[in-house]
Write a protein that holds these residues in place. Structure first.
Motif, PDB file in Angstrom:
ATOM      1  N   ASP A 198       0.818  -1.224   0.000  1.00 22.51           N
ATOM      2  CA  ASP A 198       0.000   0.000   0.000  1.00 22.51           C
ATOM      3  C   ASP A 198       0.853   1.278   0.000  1.00 22.51           C
ATOM      4  OD1 ASP A 198      -2.273  -1.556   0.058  1.00 22.51           O
ATOM      5  OD2 ASP A 198      -2.470  -1.475   2.255  1.00 22.51           O
ATOM      6  N   VAL A 199       2.167   1.118   0.146  1.00 26.09           N
ATOM      7  CA  VAL A 199       3.091   2.275   0.199  1.00 26.09           C
ATOM      8  C   VAL A 199       2.561   3.291   1.222  1.00 26.09           C
ATOM      9  CG1 VAL A 199       4.480   3.862  -1.182  1.00 26.09           C
ATOM     10  CG2 VAL A 199       3.430   1.872  -2.268  1.00 26.09           C
ATOM     11  N   THR A 200       2.355   2.808   2.431  1.00 28.68           N
ATOM     12  CA  THR A 200       1.725   3.625   3.467  1.00 28.68           C
ATOM     13  C   THR A 200       2.771   4.255   4.388  1.00 28.68           C
ATOM     14  OG1 THR A 200      -0.194   2.145   3.457  1.00 28.68           O
ATOM     15  CG2 THR A 200       0.086   3.587   5.386  1.00 28.68           C
ATOM     16  N   PRO A 201       2.704   5.580   4.624  1.00 27.57           N
ATOM     17  CA  PRO A 201       3.575   6.179   5.632  1.00 27.57           C
ATOM     18  C   PRO A 201       3.034   5.904   7.032  1.00 27.57           C
ATOM     19  CG  PRO A 201       2.187   7.878   4.660  1.00 27.57           C
ATOM     20  CD  PRO A 201       1.893   6.596   3.919  1.00 27.57           C
ATOM     21  N   VAL A 202       3.926   5.810   7.990  1.00 30.47           N
ATOM     22  CA  VAL A 202       3.531   5.621   9.390  1.00 30.47           C
ATOM     23  C   VAL A 202       4.103   6.783  10.203  1.00 30.47           C
ATOM     24  CG1 VAL A 202       3.708   4.159  11.434  1.00 30.47           C
ATOM     25  CG2 VAL A 202       3.450   3.113   9.174  1.00 30.47           C
ATOM     26  N   ASN A 203       3.239   7.491  10.876  1.00 31.13           N
ATOM     27  CA  ASN A 203       3.636   8.617  11.722  1.00 31.13           C
ATOM     28  C   ASN A 203       3.736   8.152  13.169  1.00 31.13           C
ATOM     29  OD1 ASN A 203       3.435  10.939   9.715  1.00 31.13           O
ATOM     30  ND2 ASN A 203       1.373  10.076   9.564  1.00 31.13           N
ATOM     31  N   LEU A 204       4.902   8.325  13.766  1.00 26.32           N
ATOM     32  CA  LEU A 204       5.105   8.015  15.175  1.00 26.32           C
ATOM     33  C   LEU A 204       5.117   9.331  15.961  1.00 26.32           C
ATOM     34  CD1 LEU A 204       6.895   5.863  13.380  1.00 26.32           C
ATOM     35  CD2 LEU A 204       7.611   5.078  15.624  1.00 26.32           C
ATOM     36  N   THR A 205       4.315   9.411  16.996  1.00 29.26           N
ATOM     37  CA  THR A 205       4.222  10.623  17.815  1.00 29.26           C
ATOM     38  C   THR A 205       4.333  10.257  19.282  1.00 29.26           C
ATOM     39  OG1 THR A 205       2.770  11.674  16.190  1.00 29.26           O
ATOM     40  CG2 THR A 205       2.840  12.659  18.391  1.00 29.26           C
ATOM     41  N   CYS A 206       5.252  10.916  19.973  1.00 31.14           N
ATOM     42  CA  CYS A 206       5.457  10.683  21.409  1.00 31.14           C
ATOM     43  C   CYS A 206       5.235  11.994  22.154  1.00 31.14           C
ATOM     44  CB  CYS A 206       6.876  10.174  21.640  1.00 31.14           C
ATOM     45  SG  CYS A 206       7.347  10.121  23.384  1.00 31.14           S
ATOM     46  N   ARG A 207       4.512  11.935  23.272  1.00 32.53           N
ATOM     47  CA  ARG A 207       4.272  13.105  24.127  1.00 32.53           C
ATOM     48  C   ARG A 207       4.741  12.786  25.544  1.00 32.53           C
ATOM     49  NH1 ARG A 207       0.796  16.676  21.530  1.00 32.53           N
ATOM     50  NH2 ARG A 207      -0.283  15.768  19.718  1.00 32.53           N
ATOM     51  N   SER A 208       5.529  13.695  26.090  1.00 33.83           N
ATOM     52  CA  SER A 208       6.027  13.497  27.453  1.00 33.83           C
ATOM     53  C   SER A 208       5.816  14.771  28.262  1.00 33.83           C
ATOM     54  CB  SER A 208       7.508  13.120  27.444  1.00 33.83           C
ATOM     55  OG  SER A 208       8.293  14.194  26.966  1.00 33.83           O
ATOM     56  N   VAL A 243       6.907  17.138  22.546  1.00 37.11           N
ATOM     57  CA  VAL A 243       6.390  16.307  21.459  1.00 37.11           C
ATOM     58  C   VAL A 243       7.533  15.927  20.527  1.00 37.11           C
ATOM     59  CG1 VAL A 243       4.766  16.157  19.534  1.00 37.11           C
ATOM     60  CG2 VAL A 243       4.151  17.456  21.597  1.00 37.11           C
ATOM     61  N   VAL A 244       7.616  14.621  20.219  1.00 36.19           N
ATOM     62  CA  VAL A 244       8.608  14.111  19.271  1.00 36.19           C
ATOM     63  C   VAL A 244       7.869  13.378  18.159  1.00 36.19           C
ATOM     64  CG1 VAL A 244      10.680  12.724  18.970  1.00 36.19           C
ATOM     65  CG2 VAL A 244      10.266  13.842  21.161  1.00 36.19           C
ATOM     66  N   ASP A 245       8.147  13.762  16.911  1.00 39.63           N
ATOM     67  CA  ASP A 245       7.501  13.137  15.749  1.00 39.63           C
ATOM     68  C   ASP A 245       8.552  12.508  14.837  1.00 39.63           C
ATOM     69  OD1 ASP A 245       4.689  13.902  16.146  1.00 39.63           O
ATOM     70  OD2 ASP A 245       5.408  15.955  15.836  1.00 39.63           O
ATOM     71  N   HIS A 246       8.155  11.395  14.219  1.00 35.31           N
ATOM     72  CA  HIS A 246       9.010  10.756  13.223  1.00 35.31           C
ATOM     73  C   HIS A 246       8.106  10.049  12.209  1.00 35.31           C
ATOM     74  CE1 HIS A 246      12.491   8.811  11.440  1.00 35.31           C
ATOM     75  NE2 HIS A 246      11.856   7.657  11.498  1.00 35.31           N
ATOM     76  N   VAL A 247       8.506  10.130  10.934  1.00 34.37           N
ATOM     77  CA  VAL A 247       7.704   9.529   9.864  1.00 34.37           C
ATOM     78  C   VAL A 247       8.522   8.443   9.173  1.00 34.37           C
ATOM     79  CG1 VAL A 247       6.445   9.928   7.720  1.00 34.37           C
ATOM     80  CG2 VAL A 247       6.440  11.685   9.511  1.00 34.37           C
ATOM     81  N   ILE A 248       7.914   7.255   9.064  1.00 37.97           N
ATOM     82  CA  ILE A 248       8.483   6.165   8.260  1.00 37.97           C
ATOM     83  C   ILE A 248       7.710   6.149   6.950  1.00 37.97           C
ATOM     84  CG2 ILE A 248       8.928   3.692   8.128  1.00 37.97           C
ATOM     85  CD1 ILE A 248       8.785   3.597  11.182  1.00 37.97           C
ATOM     86  N   SER A 249       8.391   6.515   5.869  1.00 38.60           N
ATOM     87  CA  SER A 249       7.663   6.648   4.600  1.00 38.60           C
ATOM     88  C   SER A 249       8.542   6.191   3.429  1.00 38.60           C
ATOM     89  CB  SER A 249       7.241   8.106   4.398  1.00 38.60           C
ATOM     90  OG  SER A 249       6.532   8.262   3.203  1.00 38.60           O
ATOM     91  N   PRO A 250       8.034   5.179   2.732  1.00 34.84           N
ATOM     92  CA  PRO A 250       6.882   4.347   3.096  1.00 34.84           C
ATOM     93  C   PRO A 250       7.315   3.255   4.058  1.00 34.84           C
ATOM     94  CG  PRO A 250       7.738   3.657   0.977  1.00 34.84           C
ATOM     95  CD  PRO A 250       8.591   4.822   1.409  1.00 34.84           C
ATOM     96  N   ALA A 251       6.341   2.662   4.729  1.00 33.14           N
ATOM     97  CA  ALA A 251       6.647   1.558   5.642  1.00 33.14           C
ATOM     98  C   ALA A 251       7.001   0.316   4.837  1.00 33.14           C
ATOM     99  CB  ALA A 251       5.443   1.284   6.526  1.00 33.14           C
ATOM    100  N   ARG A 252       8.168  -0.268   5.151  1.00 36.87           N
ATOM    101  CA  ARG A 252       8.629  -1.453   4.436  1.00 36.87           C
ATOM    102  C   ARG A 252       8.624  -2.667   5.369  1.00 36.87           C
ATOM    103  NH1 ARG A 252      10.696   0.137  -0.372  1.00 36.87           N
ATOM    104  NH2 ARG A 252      11.316   2.329  -0.579  1.00 36.87           N
ATOM    105  N   CYS A 253       8.814  -3.809   4.776  1.00 36.37           N
ATOM    106  CA  CYS A 253       8.767  -5.061   5.528  1.00 36.37           C
ATOM    107  C   CYS A 253       9.760  -5.042   6.687  1.00 36.37           C
ATOM    108  CB  CYS A 253       9.063  -6.225   4.583  1.00 36.37           C
ATOM    109  SG  CYS A 253       8.921  -7.859   5.354  1.00 36.37           S
ATOM    110  N   GLU A 254      10.969  -4.471   6.460  1.00 33.95           N
ATOM    111  CA  GLU A 254      11.999  -4.467   7.501  1.00 33.95           C
ATOM    112  C   GLU A 254      11.721  -3.472   8.625  1.00 33.95           C
ATOM    113  OE1 GLU A 254      13.677  -2.200   3.871  1.00 33.95           O
ATOM    114  OE2 GLU A 254      12.489  -4.009   4.273  1.00 33.95           O
ATOM    115  N   ASP A 255      10.684  -2.626   8.479  1.00 29.69           N
ATOM    116  CA  ASP A 255      10.326  -1.681   9.544  1.00 29.69           C
ATOM    117  C   ASP A 255       9.466  -2.328  10.626  1.00 29.69           C
ATOM    118  OD1 ASP A 255      11.641   0.560   8.430  1.00 29.69           O
ATOM    119  OD2 ASP A 255       9.994   0.840   7.008  1.00 29.69           O
ATOM    120  N   THR A 256       9.097  -3.572  10.446  1.00 34.50           N
ATOM    121  CA  THR A 256       8.342  -4.279  11.479  1.00 34.50           C
ATOM    122  C   THR A 256       9.165  -4.353  12.762  1.00 34.50           C
ATOM    123  OG1 THR A 256       7.119  -5.632   9.890  1.00 34.50           O
ATOM    124  CG2 THR A 256       7.325  -6.497  12.126  1.00 34.50           C
TER     125      THR A 256
END
Length: 284
Positions: A198-208, A243-256
């Motif tokens: 699906d060539v999907t980006p994954v947004n990771l967001t952390c709040r502390s 707030v810390v943000d990071h984007v994995i784009s696109p998500a690949r098999c090895e990003d599991t």
């Protein structure tokens, strides 16, 4: 009289008489200078008293000035004064749950009549002129604010400028350990599964949260890779989460894998929160 009979007569040099000097005098120049040397005034006891020619009235000069305020820490005060937080005002840092006891004193003319502590939150303390701010247990929600010490003079002797008032400020920062408030994958605080095809980006967001603001990191757990870091250490950023943000784009098999939000401000143990990302591999 004709021009031939005119005679120029040089001016006569008149010498100021100099009184006789002892034989030890070495020159006329010294004698001349000695003659004009100032004389010491007579002793005060020999100066005659002259009566007033008109009715005499006694008068005095009274100097009034604004209260000059000073803040000091009492023996059982746990709010430590720190000048490097805010150079424009006095600041102190107190661990949450610890007492605050700060003395406000002032000098002025006329003498101080009252010293009062107030805060924008409506807290009052130190009524009656004792000048002491007393908080038995500091709370991050109630006491993480600015306090104002106001000193007021009396109004005697009667004067239209009295009473005089002056104030000084104390900014209190309540310190507490860091915590991870949220970790989200694509705005959802649960594990996430996506398809590589699906060539999907994954947004990771952390709040502390924490005071001082914590160092906050997004970390890939299985190999310890730090994806992003926000350096903390601030006391003044009191209204917002870190707030810390990071984007994995696109998500690949090895990003599991498992991803963590790590937070630490040295006031307690390191805080962690983890979520898992599953990426279904694209078929060949």
């Amino acid at each position: 009289m004709t021009a031939s009979t005119l005679r120029l007569i040089p001016p006569v040099k008149r010498r100021v008489p100099v009184p006789p000097y002892p034989q030890s005098a070495v020159s006329d120049m010294e004698k001349e200078s000695a003659f004009v040397r100032p004389v010491d005034p007579p002793p005060r006891s020999q100066v005659p008293s002259l009566p007033c020619q008109t009715p005499c009235q006694a008068s005095s000069l009274v100097v009034i000035y604004l209260p000059n305020l000073n803040l000091t820490s009492s023996a059982d005060n746990n709010c430590t004064f720190q000048r490097d937080i805010d150079p424009d005002q006095r600041s102190c840092v107190v661990p949450e749950g610890q007492p605050i006891r700060v003395q406000c004193s002032a000098v002025s003319n006329p003498e101080i009549a009252n010293i009062t502590w107030t805060s924008p939150a409506g807290l009052t303390n130190g009524q009656g002129g004792n000048g002491q701010l007393v908080i038995p247990s500091a709370d991050r929600h109630a006491h993480n604010t600015q306090f104002i010490c106001t000193a007021t003079t009396g109004n005697s002797p009667p004067d239209s400028r009295l009473p005089l008032t002056n104030s000084t400020f104390l900014r209190v920062y309540v310190a507490y350990p860091s915590s991870v408030k949220a970790l989200e994958l694509n705005n959802v605080a649960t594990n996430l599964t996506v398809n590589e095809s699906d060539v999907t980006p994954v947004n990771l967001t952390c709040r502390s949260d924490g005071r001082p603001t914590p160092r906050t990191q997004l970390v890939r757990k299985h190999d310890g890779t730090v994806l992003k870091t926000v350096t903390g250490g601030s006391y003044t950023d009191v209204d917002d989460d870190t707030v810390v943000d990071h984007v994995i784009s696109p998500a690949r098999c090895e990003d599991t894998g498992t991803y963590m939000c790590v937070s630490d401000n040295q006031l307690g143990p390191e805080e962690r929160l983890a979520l898992s990302l599953f990426v279904n591999c694209k078929c060949c």
